[in-house]
Structures are given as structure tokens and as C-alpha cells.
Design a protein around this motif. Structure first.
Motif, PDB file in Angstrom:
ATOM      1  N   HIS A  91      33.735  28.283  46.517  1.00 27.29           N
ATOM      2  CA  HIS A  91      33.389  29.598  45.970  1.00 27.29           C
ATOM      3  C   HIS A  91      33.499  29.537  44.444  1.00 27.29           C
ATOM      4  CE1 HIS A  91      33.140  34.028  46.236  1.00 27.29           C
ATOM      5  NE2 HIS A  91      34.075  34.070  45.297  1.00 27.29           N
TER       6      HIS A  91
ATOM      7  N   ASP B  62      33.472  31.653  41.078  1.00 25.52           N
ATOM      8  CA  ASP B  62      33.638  32.995  40.519  1.00 25.52           C
ATOM      9  C   ASP B  62      33.153  33.022  39.085  1.00 25.52           C
ATOM     10  OD1 ASP B  62      34.857  34.641  42.564  1.00 25.52           O
ATOM     11  OD2 ASP B  62      36.531  33.242  42.459  1.00 25.52           O
TER      12      ASP B  62
ATOM     13  N   HIS C 215      29.481  33.636  43.219  1.00 25.50           N
ATOM     14  CA  HIS C 215      29.809  35.070  43.199  1.00 25.50           C
ATOM     15  C   HIS C 215      29.671  35.530  41.753  1.00 25.50           C
ATOM     16  CE1 HIS C 215      33.275  38.221  43.779  1.00 25.50           C
ATOM     17  NE2 HIS C 215      32.109  38.788  43.558  1.00 25.50           N
TER      18      HIS C 215
ATOM     19  N   MET D 122      29.963  37.938  38.983  1.00 31.83           N
ATOM     20  CA  MET D 122      30.598  39.174  38.499  1.00 31.83           C
ATOM     21  C   MET D 122      30.147  39.369  37.065  1.00 31.83           C
ATOM     22  SD  MET D 122      34.241  38.461  40.262  1.00 31.83           S
ATOM     23  CE  MET D 122      33.779  36.763  40.518  1.00 31.83           C
TER      24      MET D 122
ATOM     25  N   ASP E 135      36.960  38.595  50.120  1.00 27.31           N
ATOM     26  CA  ASP E 135      37.408  37.887  48.915  1.00 27.31           C
ATOM     27  C   ASP E 135      38.499  38.682  48.207  1.00 27.31           C
ATOM     28  OD1 ASP E 135      37.599  36.457  46.557  1.00 27.31           O
ATOM     29  OD2 ASP E 135      35.537  36.817  45.909  1.00 27.31           O
TER      30      ASP E 135
HETATM   31 ZN    ZN Z   1      34.978  35.695  44.275  1.00 29.43          ZN
END
Ligand code: ZN
Ligand code: DX5
Length: 217
Positions: A32, A34, A65, A67, A174
Motif C-alpha cells: 500500500h 500512501d 492511495h 491523499m 485502512d
Molecule cells: Zn492508506
């Protein structure tokens, strides 16, 4: 669908990232990533060079992911770097249907993430177009935060919507996921688990990942 564990490298040691990944690789299903811009969330994490380095050292599924505000600007870059799934935040995108279609055109799985305060009913129209919904169980920005227990109910609600409509959408969770809540999260309907501190901050990260899988078996 069986469960999947995706360690978040945000909790890894960046001076030793290659080894940290190799060390857990046998007991995980993907990595994953981020990606934070300091605007959508109050933290800046990493970008292109790290993602390229991770892609070079592992064939595992890369779960990005984002953000970041206006993620459309970077979708092609991430796809080119070889990530397998791209998840954008519901709260960060204006033309979500267009964004999701673009992610799929680029050959990636398309995901939508919801912050803890964003209700699942807002997904009603977009749900048939996505591959995964990433439910945040902390406010995004940092690793090692405390799991928000009310999220279990939110996952159950989403699971019911997906089942009632017979859709093929996976629920990913998450934030603050670990040995003490993974079973409950699985029972609520989650099948993909992002784990940062629960793996990389443990004495034996590889064993920690293995144990998380065993709990659900
Ligand atoms: Zn995440
Ligand atoms: C939070 C990130 C998470 C985080 C998970 O903003 O999206 O992926 O790194 O870390 P833990 O499992 O430590 O909460």
C-alpha cells in the motif's frame, strides 16, 4: 473472496525500505502506497522516486492511495510507474465518474476512499463503476493512529448495499488495523486490510503479517 493484507510502507524505515519489503514479501498480498500532498492531508509523504524504486524490487500488487487534491493531474504518471490499483478520495474529486473511468482506461483497478465522516450512501451512483471502496478508519495523514470503532458499522452498511445490488466491489479498510480488530473487520465485510504500524512497528514484521492472515482463516 479471500482476505488480502497490504502493508503500508509509510510505517517502514525509508533508509532500509528494500529490506523491509523483502522481509515481509512472502506473507503479504501487495504493498500500500500512501501518497500525501500536505494539502488534502496535513502531511507530505513521498512521490515518484520511491514508487519507482518499490516497483523495481517487487512484483506484488501496488495499491496507490492518493491523499492529494486534484488527483487527475497524476493518474497517468502512477499508471506509467506500474501501480496496479489507484484509489482517490471522494472528498478530493469533482468529476468522480470521469476520474474513475480514466483510472480504468489506464489499466488499473479503480478505488474510492471515504474519510471517516463521509457517509456511504454518497456512493450510490458511482458504486457500479468501481473495483474497491477504501474505508478510512482513522483521519488520513499519519501512521499509528487509533482505530475508530464506529467504522465497523459503516463497513456493514456498505457491505449490505453492495450485496443487495449484487455488485462486484471489494471493501478495503485502512487505519489502526491490527490483530485486535482484523477478525471483526472481516466479519463486517472488509476483505482487503491496510496495515502500517501493525506490521512494520512490530518486532518481527514478517510474523506479524502472517499472524494477521491466520486470525481470519
Ligand atoms: Zn492508506
Ligand atoms: C493513513 C494512511 C494509512 C496508514 C496506515 O493516512 O492512509 O495507510 O499509513 O497506518 P496504520 O496501520 O499504522 O494506521
Amino acid at each position: 473472496m479471500e482476505m488480502k493484507i497490504y502493508p503500508s510502507i509509510l510505517a517502514a524505515d525509508f533508509s532500509n525500505l528494500g529490506n523491509d519489503i523483502k522481509n515481509v514479501e512472502n506473507n503479504i498480498d501487495g504493498i500500500h502506497l500512501d501518497i500525501m500532498d500536505g494539502l488534502f492531508v496535513p502531511n507530505i509523504s513521498f512521490g515518484t522516486p520511491i514508487i519507482e524504486s518499490v516497483r523495481k524490487i517487487t512484483n506484488k500488487y501496488l495499491d496507490a492511495h492518493l491523499m492529494i487534491v486534484d488527483p487527475d493531474r497524476y493518474l497517468e504518471d502512477y499508471a506509467r510507474m506500474g501501480v496496479n490499483g489507484i484509489t482517490v478520495h471522494y472528498e478530493a474529486v469533482t468529476h468522480l465518474h470521469r476520474t474513475i473511468n480514466k483510472i480504468k482506461e489506464l489499466g488499473c483497478d479503480a478505488g474510492i476512499s471515504l474519510n471517516p465522516h463521509t457517509p456511504v450512501f454518497l456512493l450510490e451512483e458511482i458504486l457500479p463503476f468501481v473495483d474497491r471502496v477504501l474505508i478510512m478508519s482513522v483521519n488520513p495523514g499519519f501512521t499509528g493512529q487509533k482505530f475508530i470503532p464506529e467504522i465497523l458499522n459503516k463497513i456493514m452498511k456498505l457491505k449490505k448495499i453492495i450485496d443487495d445490488r449484487n455488485l462486484n466491489v471489494v471493501i478495503e479498510v485502512d487505519g489502526g488495523v491490527g490483530l485486535k480488530n482484523i477478525k471483526e473487520l472481516y466479519m463486517s465485510g472488509a476483505r482487503e486490510f491496510v496495515v502500517g504500524a501493525g506490521i512494520f512497528h512490530q518486532e518481527n514484521p514478517s510474523n506479524a503479517a502472517k499472524k494477521l492472515k491466520e486470525v481470519v482463516k
